[in-house]
Enzyme design. Sequence first.
Site, PDB file in Angstrom:
ATOM      1  N   TYR A 140       0.818  -1.212   0.000  1.00 13.57           N
ATOM      2  CA  TYR A 140       0.000   0.000   0.000  1.00 13.57           C
ATOM      3  C   TYR A 140       0.858   1.272   0.000  1.00 13.57           C
ATOM      4  O   TYR A 140       0.361   2.356  -0.248  1.00 13.57           O
ATOM      5  CB  TYR A 140      -0.938   0.031   1.215  1.00 13.57           C
ATOM      6  N   LYS A 185       3.419 -15.461   2.171  1.00 16.54           N
ATOM      7  CA  LYS A 185       3.313 -16.214   0.911  1.00 16.54           C
ATOM      8  C   LYS A 185       4.743 -16.548   0.500  1.00 16.54           C
ATOM      9  O   LYS A 185       5.217 -16.181  -0.585  1.00 16.54           O
ATOM     10  CB  LYS A 185       2.571 -15.344  -0.124  1.00 16.54           C
ATOM     11  N   ASP A 217      -3.211 -18.058   1.606  1.00 13.30           N
ATOM     12  CA  ASP A 217      -4.407 -18.720   1.059  1.00 13.30           C
ATOM     13  C   ASP A 217      -4.904 -19.793   2.016  1.00 13.30           C
ATOM     14  O   ASP A 217      -6.106 -19.931   2.259  1.00 13.30           O
ATOM     15  CB  ASP A 217      -4.127 -19.291  -0.344  1.00 13.30           C
ATOM     16  N   ASP A 241      -5.121  -6.730   6.093  1.00 10.45           N
ATOM     17  CA  ASP A 241      -6.336  -6.005   5.745  1.00 10.45           C
ATOM     18  C   ASP A 241      -7.444  -7.019   5.426  1.00 10.45           C
ATOM     19  O   ASP A 241      -8.568  -6.954   5.935  1.00 10.45           O
ATOM     20  CB  ASP A 241      -6.028  -5.130   4.514  1.00 10.45           C
ATOM     21  N   ASP A 245     -10.621  -8.530   8.139  1.00  5.09           N
ATOM     22  CA  ASP A 245     -12.036  -8.397   7.771  1.00  5.09           C
ATOM     23  C   ASP A 245     -12.727  -9.753   7.792  1.00  5.09           C
ATOM     24  O   ASP A 245     -13.853  -9.890   8.261  1.00  5.09           O
ATOM     25  CB  ASP A 245     -12.174  -7.785   6.367  1.00  5.09           C
TER      26      ASP A 245
END
Length: 350
Positions: A140, A185, A217, A241, A245
């Site tokens: 980001y 990852k 994942d 992020d 959620d």
Amino acid sequence: MKIALVKGDGIGPDIVNEAVKVLDATAAKYNFEVTYEEAIAGGCAIDKFGEPLPQKSLDICKASDSVILGAVGGPKWDNVESNLRPEKALLGLRSGMNLFCNLRPAIMYPQLKGACPLKDEIVANGLDIMVVRELTGGIYFGKRGRDDNSAYDTLEYSIPEIERIVKKSFEIAMVRDKKLTSVDKANILNSSQLWRSVVERMAKDYPEVTVNHLYVDNAAMQLVRDPNQFDTIVTTNMFGDILSDEASQITGSIGMLPSASLGKGTLGMYEPIHGSAPDIAGMDLANPIATVLSVAMMLRYSFKMEKEAKAIENAVGKVLDDGFRTGDIFEEGMKKVGTKEMGDLIAAAI
Ligand code: NAD
């Protein structure tokens, strides 16, 4: 304690006022003093000053001991140019105060079990996960670009950036169940391989904490398959992020969940995870509990006032036990109350 209040837009003022009510009741009960200063940020600051985060507002927050934030944004500002969007105030506050660590607890309240979308047997023992998300680095904030035919974003982490968030996550795991899952990852990304090696090195300093690593994942899948395998999760900005959620949604009570953004010192910013809910702003309909519980997090993480933090959490539990509900968490047979009455009840329970 000197608290900056960023009420923001939509239901922001409604819910922050109730959080102040509860903090005042806690201060009276436990004999400490709180002063408040308001800082204008978000859409209301665009209307008044032409920018989402005026320097004066940032200065007020930086000079405070901690910040309580409602929410920013709303349809009124949806079409303004991207540099002038209300959300820029959040990014500006986080980077301006160097808040690199985002804590997102996902707690399922036994009183609200019916709202959880997972099968009963999966959450029979409740749910209490802490997601620790890196907040000021990663994709980001990396170099980005776009031309007519392509676009790119860059994911980069330095060792010090990883070390400081991993250290926080070990400290948090130590006061919880001493179980830390690092999500990355590393089968594909270089930055994840570095992340994993830092976690493994630092794990030696915390021999009491059990550490495991999951690919993102797999972590996303495990969160709905068997969420109770998790206690503390630490991960990068973007993975955090998304996973935070997901974790909050499986509790079924998004209007109930607080969050904290922390830096190196005691200064932190505390806010509900939901948005500004413009559809119900100023109507005495908003659930103030997420913001009230953010105040409990503030007392715990910025001021090390565990007893006082617990008092607020217990007061919320008592009001729920007594059957009081705002509209968003209402079920048949319960007593429906508005924003202000919910704040009054929690303050009285303190
Ligand atoms: P939202 O969380 O504001 O609202 C989603 C739904 O949940 C709405 O129906 C709303 O009425 C309800 N809701 C949310 N909080 C509630 C509460 N405390 N009590 C009762 N009901 C509640 O999400 P959205 O509609 O996607 O976004 C609205 C605005 O908020 C947008 O402008 C968005 O950019 C902004 N936003 C701000 C933040 C923040 O300030 N941290 C976070 C998310 C969204």
